[in-house]
Write a protein that holds these residues in place. Structure first.
Motif, PDB file in Angstrom:
ATOM      1  N   UNK A 114      29.116  42.697  32.865  1.00  0.00           N
ATOM      2  CA  UNK A 114      29.553  43.661  33.870  1.00  0.00           C
ATOM      3  C   UNK A 114      30.216  42.944  35.042  1.00  0.00           C
TER       4      UNK A 114
ATOM      5  N   UNK B 278      38.446  41.637  36.095  1.00  0.00           N
ATOM      6  CA  UNK B 278      39.341  42.742  35.735  1.00  0.00           C
ATOM      7  C   UNK B 278      39.487  43.718  36.895  1.00  0.00           C
TER       8      UNK B 278
ATOM      9  N   UNK C 112      33.794  42.133  34.339  1.00  0.00           N
ATOM     10  CA  UNK C 112      34.713  43.256  34.523  1.00  0.00           C
ATOM     11  C   UNK C 112      34.916  43.536  36.011  1.00  0.00           C
ATOM     12  N   UNK C 113      33.820  43.542  36.803  1.00  0.00           N
ATOM     13  CA  UNK C 113      33.955  43.894  38.222  1.00  0.00           C
ATOM     14  C   UNK C 113      34.815  42.867  38.939  1.00  0.00           C
TER      15      UNK C 113
END
Lengths: 233, 163
Positions: free
Chosen positions: B54, B61, B57-58
């Motif tokens: 996670x 991305x 992604x945070x």
């Protein structure tokens, strides 16, 4: 990872707006996309920081744990909800969420007075419907998150009133709709801010306030664990 | 099931990484990089570490790539001029990549790294925090944050116009 997963997916949401603005190959749309990328990035920070105090009090990233934690505080009275215990964090969350979903005082990516319609100028019919629907889904998502994190989720807030079973849906839905009402209310009331005001407000007010509140909450949790009945797992 | 997912997302990661290098349009490269980062995050998830997945992604991305796109769109970077592909340049690049791969492989073999995490390996959020803030890593962790702060101040000092 509960809450962080939601945060990750919201973080990816900005690409929809940026890509829509860029792919339209129109200078107004491009500026709309550009603004939204800077705006959402800035306010995401404040949004994430406003959650930290809530997570610290609950001692968990799971939304269900956070809601239960609020329901237990102060014998079940609504004054124990995070909206009151964590008032600065709630205000930061609400303002950052309004900007994150580009609702009216902060809807600079659209800004029809200067950018025609911003990133969705070139889209019509079904594509416009998708953009509009995404915008409203975003709004509902932040209202639901605000309800769960700050407004005590499905708890009634008054000891003695039922908050089990189907009644929980009623409480929860009433709180979500109250937040949605405030969003629409703001749209009808406030004028749009200027772009430099928006960035200055995000970086110079919301982020420092959220950071200072994290320090205050951390100090409170460390020094007076009994006061907040911090869950120790 | 895990193996299938791993190979699918590993293939996506490698393919989109190739697109990043091969594209002439910097915007397309940036988008392909987003795909690479997301598939890497799936692989972290498959390794039993949802927290790192996670975060990937945070941070990458969600934040870094948005800044990349912002700069690309702000500067309005045009398509790179077509340079003749092939010849010495490409050859040297491929050779360098192969050498890097060989060195990494040799390292893995020589150091006998376990491909499978050791039994009882726990990468939950709580465990990550305990390890990161344990005396073993605390100073390195804090030093990293000071380094990042110094880089931030330096960037502002360099970019600021003299009053």
């Amino acid at each position: 990872v509960g809450l962080l997963y939601i945060f990750a997916i919201t973080a990816l949401g900005v690409y929809g707006v940026v890509l829509a603005g860029w792919a339209a190959n129109n200078k107004y749309s491009l500026i709309g996309g550009l603004r939204s990328s800077a705006q959402m990035f800035s306010y995401e920070l404040a949004l994430g920081l406003s959650w930290v105090g809530v997570i610290m009090l609950a001692g968990s990233l799971q939304i269900a744990d956070i809601v239960d934690d609020q329901g237990r505080r102060l014998g079940g009275w609504f004054l124990g909800w995070n909206a009151f215990v964590q008032l600065p964090a709630f205000l930061v969350y609400f303002l950052a969420a309004t900007a994150e979903v580009a609702r009216i005082p902060f809807d600079l990516p659209e800004g029809e007075a200067e950018l025609v319609a911003g990133f969705h100028t070139e889209y019509s019919s079904m594509r416009f419907a998708c953009i509009q629907m995404a915008e409203y889904i975003n709004m509902i998502t932040v209202a639901v998150l605000g309800t769960s994190l700050f407004l005590g989720g499905w708890h009634a807030g008054v000891p003695g009133l039922p908050s089990e079973g189907l009644v929980a849906f009623v409480w929860w839905g009433a709180k979500v709709f109250a937040l949605l009402f405030v969003f629409i209310w703001l749209r009808g009331t406030l004028p749009r801010v200027r772009y430099d005001q928006l960035m200055a407000f995000g970086w110079k007010v919301l982020v420092p306030v959220a950071a200072a509140w994290i320090l205050a909450t951390a100090a409170g949790v460390a020094l007076l664990p009994g006061l907040f009945q911090v869950a120790s797992r | 099931m895990d193996a299938i997912l791993f190979y699918v997302f590993a293939a996506i990661a490698v393919a989109s990484a190739l697109v990043v290098v091969g594209q002439r349009n910097p915007m397309y490269s940036a988008f392909a990089l987003i795909v690479t980062l997301c598939s890497l995050s799936v692989i972290f998830g498959l390794l039993g570490s949802p927290f790192i997945a996670v975060l990937q992604v945070i941070v990458y991305a969600g934040a870094i790539m948005v800044l990349f796109l912002f700069v690309l769109m702000l500067l309005n970077v045009k398509k790179e001029e077509d340079r003749p592909v092939g010849g010495g340049r490409t050859l040297r690049g491929v050779a360098l990549a192969l050498v890097t791969l060989l060195v990494l492989q040799a390292g893995t073999v020589l150091l006998r790294w376990e491909a499978v995490p050791a039994a009882g390996f726990d990468a939950s959020t709580r465990r990550m925090a305990q390890v990161l803030f344990s005396p073993h890593f605390l100073y390195a962790f804090e030093a990293t944050s000071i380094l990042i702060l110094a880089a931030l101040v330096g960037a502002i000092a360099l970019a600021r116009k003299e009053p």
